[in-house]
Design a protein around this motif. Structure first.
Motif, mmCIF file in Angstrom:
data_model
loop_
_atom_site.group_PDB
_atom_site.id
_atom_site.type_symbol
_atom_site.label_atom_id
_atom_site.label_comp_id
_atom_site.label_asym_id
_atom_site.label_seq_id
_atom_site.Cartn_x
_atom_site.Cartn_y
_atom_site.Cartn_z
ATOM 1 N N SER A 1 0.825 -1.203 0.000
ATOM 2 C CA SER A 1 0.000 0.000 0.000
ATOM 3 C C SER A 1 0.864 1.260 0.000
ATOM 4 N N HIS B 1 5.220 -5.846 3.147
ATOM 5 C CA HIS B 1 6.417 -5.013 3.040
ATOM 6 C C HIS B 1 7.344 -5.562 1.948
ATOM 7 N N ASP C 1 20.979 -5.935 17.964
ATOM 8 C CA ASP C 1 20.267 -4.712 18.306
ATOM 9 C C ASP C 1 20.655 -3.588 17.350
ATOM 10 N N PHE D 1 20.373 -0.547 17.651
ATOM 11 C CA PHE D 1 20.973 0.602 18.334
ATOM 12 C C PHE D 1 22.472 0.403 18.580
ATOM 13 N N LYS E 1 3.722 -8.999 19.196
ATOM 14 C CA LYS E 1 4.491 -8.983 17.942
ATOM 15 C C LYS E 1 5.960 -9.306 18.138
ATOM 16 N N GLU F 1 -3.479 -5.472 15.930
ATOM 17 C CA GLU F 1 -3.193 -4.076 15.592
ATOM 18 C C GLU F 1 -4.381 -3.329 14.962
ATOM 19 N N GLU G 1 -8.903 1.332 0.649
ATOM 20 C CA GLU G 1 -7.557 1.297 0.095
ATOM 21 C C GLU G 1 -7.524 0.210 -0.972
HETATM 22 C C1 FAD Z 1 -3.794 -4.924 3.431
HETATM 23 C C2 FAD Z 1 -2.501 -4.625 4.113
HETATM 24 C C3 FAD Z 1 -1.618 -3.723 3.534
HETATM 25 C C4 FAD Z 1 -0.390 -3.452 4.134
HETATM 26 N N1 FAD Z 1 0.495 -2.621 3.516
HETATM 27 C C5 FAD Z 1 1.743 -2.473 4.020
HETATM 28 C C6 FAD Z 1 2.743 -1.702 3.341
HETATM 29 O O1 FAD Z 1 2.507 -1.125 2.273
HETATM 30 N N2 FAD Z 1 3.961 -1.603 3.906
HETATM 31 C C7 FAD Z 1 4.289 -2.225 5.091
HETATM 32 O O2 FAD Z 1 5.464 -2.107 5.542
HETATM 33 N N3 FAD Z 1 3.372 -2.938 5.763
HETATM 34 C C8 FAD Z 1 2.112 -3.072 5.260
HETATM 35 N N4 FAD Z 1 1.182 -3.803 5.956
HETATM 36 C C9 FAD Z 1 1.504 -4.221 7.337
HETATM 37 C C10 FAD Z 1 2.342 -5.484 7.417
HETATM 38 O O3 FAD Z 1 1.495 -6.609 7.410
HETATM 39 C C11 FAD Z 1 3.153 -5.509 8.744
HETATM 40 O O4 FAD Z 1 2.281 -5.377 9.826
HETATM 41 C C12 FAD Z 1 4.221 -4.426 8.827
HETATM 42 O O5 FAD Z 1 5.010 -4.409 7.647
HETATM 43 C C13 FAD Z 1 5.103 -4.667 10.041
HETATM 44 O O6 FAD Z 1 6.004 -3.592 10.192
HETATM 45 P P1 FAD Z 1 7.375 -3.800 10.970
HETATM 46 O O7 FAD Z 1 8.167 -4.883 10.341
HETATM 47 O O8 FAD Z 1 7.998 -2.474 11.098
HETATM 48 O O9 FAD Z 1 6.886 -4.183 12.445
HETATM 49 P P2 FAD Z 1 6.951 -5.560 13.230
HETATM 50 O O10 FAD Z 1 6.358 -6.652 12.445
HETATM 51 O O11 FAD Z 1 6.451 -5.278 14.582
HETATM 52 O O12 FAD Z 1 8.534 -5.854 13.295
HETATM 53 C C14 FAD Z 1 9.452 -5.155 14.069
HETATM 54 C C15 FAD Z 1 10.762 -5.916 13.990
HETATM 55 O O13 FAD Z 1 11.783 -5.197 14.686
HETATM 56 C C16 FAD Z 1 12.609 -6.108 15.365
HETATM 57 N N5 FAD Z 1 13.232 -5.365 16.451
HETATM 58 C C17 FAD Z 1 12.651 -4.848 17.556
HETATM 59 N N6 FAD Z 1 13.546 -4.172 18.300
HETATM 60 C C18 FAD Z 1 14.732 -4.271 17.656
HETATM 61 C C19 FAD Z 1 16.045 -3.794 17.924
HETATM 62 N N7 FAD Z 1 16.323 -3.048 19.014
HETATM 63 N N8 FAD Z 1 17.023 -4.086 17.045
HETATM 64 C C20 FAD Z 1 16.769 -4.836 15.932
HETATM 65 N N9 FAD Z 1 15.548 -5.311 15.633
HETATM 66 C C21 FAD Z 1 14.540 -5.038 16.481
HETATM 67 C C22 FAD Z 1 11.685 -7.216 15.830
HETATM 68 O O14 FAD Z 1 12.416 -8.425 16.017
HETATM 69 C C23 FAD Z 1 10.710 -7.309 14.626
HETATM 70 O O15 FAD Z 1 11.148 -8.275 13.687
HETATM 71 C C24 FAD Z 1 -0.052 -4.072 5.369
HETATM 72 C C25 FAD Z 1 -0.953 -4.970 5.960
HETATM 73 C C26 FAD Z 1 -2.163 -5.255 5.339
HETATM 74 C C27 FAD Z 1 -3.052 -6.265 5.975
#
Ligand code: FAD
Ligand code: FAD
Lengths: 326, 258
Positions: free
Chosen positions: A257, A277, A309, A311, B13, B37, B160
Motif C-alpha cells: 500500500s 512489506h 540490536d 541501536f 508482535k 493491531e 484502500e
Molecule cells: C492490506 C494490508 C496492507 C499493508 N500494507 C503495508 C505496506 O505497504 N507496507 C508495510 O510495511 N506494511 C504493510 N502492511 C503491514 C504489514 O502486514 C506488517 O504489519 C508491517 O510491515 C510490520 O512492520 P514492521 O516490520 O515495522 O513491524 P513488526 O512486524 O512489529 O517488526 C518489528 C521488527 O523489529 C525487530 N526489532 C525490535 N527491536 C529491535 C532492535 N532493538 N534491534 C533490531 N531489531 C529489532 C523485531 O524483532 C521485529 O522483527 C499491510 C498490511 C495489510 C493487511
C-alpha cells in the motif's frame, strides 16, 4: 459429482491483474497433479474480456454476465460467483489473494457455509489429496492445511507464490461460454478510483534506501537512521506502522500500500518482513537486514544479515563507513 | 449511533515463537499477548464516530479465554461504553467461519448501526471473519477502510486499493466495515478513563453450542519455520558491533556501494 478446478480471473476496468495469471498457473499445476480439467471464470457485462483468458491452456472460459457487473461490488460479485459455482459444480475454486478477492470471496464461501483457505503460498498433492501451505504469524511460520468436508474447496494464493509466466498457453483458444446470471440487490455504489496527490518524494529514483520499522521504537531515534542515509547519499523510508503512527509521512512507506522500489542498496532496520512489506522492496539489488530476532522473515530475502540490536549496529556502521570513505 | 467493535487478542508482535511438540501450533504457555493491531484502530474509529455524531454507544466484543479481559478492559478505559466477552478456553482449531458464526450469535440482537472489525489478524491472518460476519448478519460490508463519513443517511467509506490507489463507496446503513491500520491516531487511556472503566459492564456469554459445533472446513496438519530460499551471509556471529564493522567492509568491497 463435483469435478474440475475453477479459477477466478480478476480484472479492473478491463485490465487483467497479473496475479490472475499466477492463479491460472497454480490451478493448472493442481489440475495436472489431480488429473482434473481447469476452467476460468471472468465476470462482466459481456464476453469481450473472456477471450483474453482463452489463450491459456484451459478446458473453457466461462463468461459470467450481468449488467450489474460493469463495476466491482462485493454484493454483485458474490451473487454472480455463487450462481456460477453452483452451475459449474467444481471441486476447487482457485483465486488470487488480491484486495478485490479479500473483499468478496469470504462472503461467497459463507454462502456455501464455509471459509476460504486464504493467502496460500503452495499447494502439493500426495495420493490424490491436496495440502495447502499458508504463512501465518506475519510470515514467521508456515502451516500445512487440509480441507475438510464437501467440495467445493475455496483457496486463494498469495501474490508471487506462482509465476504468471508459468501459466501455460493453449495450442488453440479455449472455448468461451456465456453464462448469464441473476444478481440481487447491490447495496453499495463505487465512485471512481483515484490516487492521492503527487507524492512529495519519489523513492523509486533513490539508489540507497535506509528503511526503518517498528524496531526503531520511537520517533526520536529516526535521526540515527537519517545520519546513515545522509552519509550514503540515500533516502529514509519505513514500514507501514511507522507511517501509521505519523513518525514519517506516508509517501515514505514501502510496500503493497506504499511505494515499490528497486534501489542498489536497501537496508532494513528493525523490520520483520511481512509479505506486504516485502513486495515493495524484494527486487532491490543488495538487501541488508538488521533484526534482533534470528527467525525474522526479512532474513529470507537478505543478502547480508546481522542478528542483533539496531541501536548497537547503526552507530558502528556509520563510523566504519566514515572511516572507509576516508 | 450504536457501534460494535470486534477485538481479538493475539500473540505479542515481539514474541519469540516456538513450535509445540506435536508440531501443530505454537507453544502458547509462555506467550504474552496484545490487541490485534487493526482492531485498535477500529476501536479508535468507533470512538471518534460517536464523538462526532452526538453520542450513542460503543460496545466491544471479544471471543477467547479469560486473558482477553485485558484487551476488553483497555478498550473500556479508552472510552468504550460496555463489553461482551464470549468466553471460550477451547483452543481447538476453529476457522473464521466458526468464529464469525459464534460472534454473530453473540451480537445479532444488539441491532447495531455499525459493526467494525480489524482487516485481518496478526496471527492466523485469514482476513475473513468480518466479511463472513456481515453475510451472516445480512449486512452490506466494505473492507480495508481508511476513512468513514457517516454524516449522511447512509455511509461513504474510502477503501484502500493496491499500490497507492483509493476508492470511495457509498453504501446503506447498517453496515460492517473492516478497518485498516493507520485510519487515525490512537488515543491513550487516561487515568480517569481507567477509573471509569472499573464500573462499566462486561457481559460474559458462553459461545453458541451449535455455532461451535459447525464443522471446521480446514485443519492445520503441521506448522514449521519457513524454508529459507536465499543464502544470507550472516555477519558478526551474534556480536552486533563486529557485524556492523564487517558489513561496512562488505558494502565497499562486495556490493561496491561506496
Ligand atoms: C492490506 C494490508 C496492507 C499493508 N500494507 C503495508 C505496506 O505497504 N507496507 C508495510 O510495511 N506494511 C504493510 N502492511 C503491514 C504489514 O502486514 C506488517 O504489519 C508491517 O510491515 C510490520 O512492520 P514492521 O516490520 O515495522 O513491524 P513488526 O512486524 O512489529 O517488526 C518489528 C521488527 O523489529 C525487530 N526489532 C525490535 N527491536 C529491535 C532492535 N532493538 N534491534 C533490531 N531489531 C529489532 C523485531 O524483532 C521485529 O522483527 C499491510 C498490511 C495489510 C493487511
Ligand atoms: C470457540 C472458539 C475458541 C477459540 N479459541 C481460541 C484460542 O484459544 N486462541 C486463539 O488464539 N484463538 C481462538 N479462537 C479464534 C480463532 O482461532 C480465530 O480467531 C478465527 O479462526 C478467526 O481467524 P483470524 O483471527 O485469522 O481472523 P481474521 O479474519 O483475520 O480476523 C479479522 C478480524 O475479525 C475480528 N475477530 C477475529 N477473531 C476474533 C475474536 N476471537 N474475537 C473478536 N474479534 C475477532 C477482529 O476484528 C479481527 O481483526 C477461537 C475461536 C472460537 C470460535
Amino acid at each position: 459429482m463435483p469435478n474440475g478446478i475453477l479459477v477466478f480471473a480478476e480484472h479492473r476496468g478491463g485490465a487483467f491483474n497479473k496475479t490472475s495469471f499466477e492463479a491460472v498457473a497454480a490451478a493448472q499445476q493442481l489440475g495436472a497433479s489431480l488429473g482434473q480439467p481447469v476452467s476460468a471464470v471472468v465476470l462482466g457485462t459481456d464476453a469481450a474480456l473472456a477471450s483474453q483468458v482463452a489463450t491459456y491452456k484451459l478446458d473453457k472460459v466461462v463468461s459470467v454476465e450481468n449488467p450489474k457487473l460493469s463495476d466491482y461490488t462485493p454484493d454483485g460479485y458474490a451473487d454472480a460467483m455463487e450462481r456460477a459455482v453452483r452451475a459449474l459444480d467444481p471441486q476447487f475454486v482457485i483465486m488470487p489473494h488480491t484486495y478485490l478477492v479479500r473483499d468478496y470471496a469470504p462472503k461467497l464461501a459463507a454462502r456455501f457455509g464455509k471459509d476460504l483457505i486464504s493467502d496460500c503460498v503452495r499447494a502439493s498433492v500426495a495420493d490424490g489429496a491436496v495440502t495447502f501451505s499458508r504463512r501465518i504469524f506475519q510470515g514467521k511460520i508456515d502451516a500445512d492445511v487440509v480441507a475438510n468436508g464437501e467440495p467445493p474447496v475455496f483457496a486463494t494464493f498469495q501474490s508471487g507464490a506462482y509465476r504468471a509466466d508459468q501459466a501455460e498457453r493453449g495450442g488453440e483458444a479455449a472455448a468461451v461460454e456465456s453464462l448469464p446470471v441473476e444478481v440481487g440487490e447491490v447495496r453499495m455504489q463505487p465512485e471512481e478510483p483515484f490516487q492521492e496527490v503527487k507524492q512529495a518524494v519519489d523513492l523509486t529514483k533513490a539508489d540507497t534506501i535506509i528503511a526503518i520499522g517498528r524496531g526503531i521504537k520511537g520517533q526520536e531515534h529516526i535521526a540515527l537512521a537519517q545520519q546513515l542515509a545522509d552519509l550514503l547519499g540515500g533516502e529514509i523510508a519505513a514500514s507501514r506502522p511507522i507511517c501509521d503512527a505519523g513518525w514519517l509521512p506516508i509517501d515514505r512507506q514501502i510496500g503493497s500500500s506504499g511505494q515499490t522500489v528497486t534501489p542498489k542498496l536497501y537496508i532494513a532496520l528493525g523490520i520483520s518482513g511481512a509479505i506486504q512489506h516485502l513486495v515493495g522492496m524484494k527486487n532491490s539489488s543488495t538487501i541488508v537486514a538488521v533484526n534482533k530476532d534470528p527467525e525474522a522473515p526479512i532474513f529470507d530475502i537478505a543478502d547480508y544479515g546481522i542478528v542483533g540490536d539496531l541501536f548497537e549496529v547503526i552507530p558502528v556502521l556509520t563510523e566504519e563507513i566514515k572511516k572507509l570513505k576516508g | 449511533m450504536k457501534i460494535i467493535v470486534l477485538m481479538k487478542q493475539v500473540a505479542n508482535k515481539d514474541a519469540i515463537l516456538r513450535i509445540n511438540k506435536s508440531e501443530t501450533w505454537i507453544e502458547e504457555g509462555d506467550l504474552s499477548h496484545e490487541v490485534n493491531e487493526s482492531d485498535g484502530y477500529a476501536l479508535e474509529e468507533a470512538l471518534r464516530l460517536k464523538e462526532k455524531h452526538g453520542g450513542g454507544e460503543v460496545v466491544v466484543c471479544s471471543l477467547g479465554p479469560q486473558r482477553v479481559k485485558s484487551v476488553i478492559k483497555d478498550a473500556l478505559a479508552r472510552g468504550a461504553d460496555r463489553a461482551i466477552h464470549v468466553v471460550s478456553d477451547d483452543t481447538a482449531q476453529l476457522g473464521p467461519y466458526a468464529a464469525a458464526k459464534v460472534l454473530s450469535e453473540a451480537i445479532k440482537d444488539e441491532q447495531a448501526d455499525l459493526v467494525l472489525t480489524g482487516l485481518q489478524s496478526d496471527d492466523n491472518g485469514y482476513a475473513q471473519t468480518g466479511v463472513i460476519l456481515a453475510e451472516l448478519l445480512g449486512l452490506p460490508h466494505a473492507t480495508i477502510v481508511i476513512e468513514v463519513d457517516a454524516s449522511g443517511e447512509g455511509l461513504r467509506v474510502k477503501r484502500e486499493l493496491e499500490s497507492g490507489w483509493y476508492q470511495w463507496y457509498a453504501m446503506t446503513r447498517p453496515a460492517l466495515l473492516t478497518i485498516q491500520s493507520g485510519i487515525s491516531q490512537i488515543r491513550y487511556a487516561t487515568l480517569k478513563g481507567i477509573m471509569a472503566a472499573k464500573k462499566k459492564e462486561i457481559k460474559e456469554l458462553a459461545p453458541d453450542a451449535e455455532a461451535l459445533g459447525a464443522a471446521a472446513h480446514q485443519r492445520i496438519t503441521k506448522v514449521y519455520f519457513p524454508q529459507k530460499t536465499k543464502q544470507t551471509q550472516f555477519l558478526g556471529d551474534g556480536d552486533a558491533k563486529a557485524g556492523a564493522a564487517q558489513l561496512a567492509e562488505k558494502l565497499r568491497t562486495e556490493a561496491r556501494i561506496f
